[in-house]
Design a protein around this motif. Structure first.
Motif, PDB file in Angstrom:
ATOM      1  N   UNK A 150       0.814  -1.226   0.000  1.00 63.45           N
ATOM      2  CA  UNK A 150       0.000   0.000   0.000  1.00 63.45           C
ATOM      3  C   UNK A 150       0.844   1.271   0.000  1.00 63.45           C
ATOM      4  N   UNK A 151       2.142   1.160   0.280  1.00 64.29           N
ATOM      5  CA  UNK A 151       3.064   2.309   0.260  1.00 64.29           C
ATOM      6  C   UNK A 151       2.603   3.445   1.174  1.00 64.29           C
ATOM      7  N   UNK A 194       6.290   0.316   4.939  1.00 68.63           N
ATOM      8  CA  UNK A 194       5.829  -0.232   3.655  1.00 68.63           C
ATOM      9  C   UNK A 194       6.889  -0.037   2.577  1.00 68.63           C
ATOM     10  N   UNK A 195       7.370   1.183   2.461  1.00 71.48           N
ATOM     11  CA  UNK A 195       8.325   1.526   1.401  1.00 71.48           C
ATOM     12  C   UNK A 195       9.624   0.750   1.558  1.00 71.48           C
ATOM     13  N   UNK A 214       2.837   9.941  -1.374  1.00 78.16           N
ATOM     14  CA  UNK A 214       1.374  10.035  -1.455  1.00 78.16           C
ATOM     15  C   UNK A 214       0.702   8.668  -1.487  1.00 78.16           C
ATOM     16  N   UNK A 215       1.291   7.703  -0.798  1.00 80.60           N
ATOM     17  CA  UNK A 215       0.674   6.393  -0.690  1.00 80.60           C
ATOM     18  C   UNK A 215       0.713   5.560  -1.951  1.00 80.60           C
ATOM     19  N   UNK A 216       1.731   5.783  -2.795  1.00 75.93           N
ATOM     20  CA  UNK A 216       1.858   4.995  -4.018  1.00 75.93           C
ATOM     21  C   UNK A 216       3.294   5.059  -4.516  1.00 75.93           C
ATOM     22  N   UNK A 219      -0.387   0.932  -6.718  1.00 74.64           N
ATOM     23  CA  UNK A 219      -0.834   0.928  -5.322  1.00 74.64           C
ATOM     24  C   UNK A 219      -1.577  -0.378  -5.082  1.00 74.64           C
ATOM     25  N   UNK A 220      -1.769  -0.693  -3.816  1.00 81.47           N
ATOM     26  CA  UNK A 220      -2.561  -1.868  -3.408  1.00 81.47           C
ATOM     27  C   UNK A 220      -2.106  -3.134  -4.132  1.00 81.47           C
TER      28      UNK A 220
END
Length: 215
Positions: free
Chosen positions: A58-59, A64-65, A84-86, A207-208
């Motif tokens: 999901x970054x 996550x990253x 930005x979550x991606x 994403x996702x």
């Protein structure tokens, strides 16, 4: 599976993915008065069959990253950034780069990889490919181990206009079933996503990202 207790009653639920979940219960008493009781539920590890075996797909956080590494197929001209979550790849000049991580698969199981892919402007003369293989990516070398298991390319007639959707739906120029991977051994493999081309314009975002065994 995970369980929690509510007013002395045990409730069993199945949550396949690791994470912290907030469970809410609405309690209604005599006269219609009600209140909501919340309880956090911690799932420490993903279910090996139904769970998403991709980590940090999901970054959304530095953790996550940190699950992802970059393979520098071309020295410059195309770059992946995480914000930005991606994850977003931008550039051009016929250069390409990839991101990857290791995942553990079980012999004989069929897995499906999918993700949200988007571009605010579309791209030109661009390829986007996903691989799942025990062969490790190496800087300075193209990656095609095992052949792509999912992709899109502008030569297939998509992605030249703005788009947003699951790769399995908006992908094109692929002869098989998008995202399908059959594990030939119980082992650690590399999930590799590479993208490049002449002009990525405003870029392609992902994403996702999920990889799950089929039922």
């Amino acid at each position: 599976g995970a369980g929690f207790s509510l007013f002395g009653n045990e409730v069993e639920v199945f949550i396949p993915d690791a994470g912290t979940y907030t469970v809410q219960h609405k309690v209604t008493g005599i006269g219609g008065n009600s209140s909501i009781v919340s309880q956090n539920l911690e799932v420490e590890t993903s279910d090996p069959i139904a769970g998403n075996i991709v980590k940090g797909g999901k970054f959304d956080s530095p953790d996550d990253i940190s699950q992802w590494s970059i393979v520098n197929i071309s020295a410059s001209g195309t770059e992946w950034t995480f914000a930005d979550g991606k994850a977003t790849v931008q550039g051009g000049g016929w250069n390409q780069k990839g991101i990857y991580q290791t995942v553990d698969v079980i012999e004989g199981l069929t897995y499906y990889v999918d993700m949200l892919v988007s571009s605010t402007s579309g791209v030109q003369n661009t390829w986007f490919e996903v691989f799942a293989s025990p062969t490790a990516p190496v800087d300075g070398s193209d990656y095609s181990a095992g052949g792509a298991i999912a992709k899109f390319s502008t030569w297939g007639g998509c992605a030249t206009e703005p788009f947003s959707g699951q790769l399995s739906v908006v992908g094109c120029d692929f002869g098989g079933e998008q995202g399908k991977f059959i594990a030939e051994a119980t082992e650690t493999i590399y999930l590799v996503i590479k993208c490049g081309g002449e002009d990525l314009m405003d870029g392609v975002s992902v994403d996702n990202i999920e990889m799950r065994a089929s039922n």
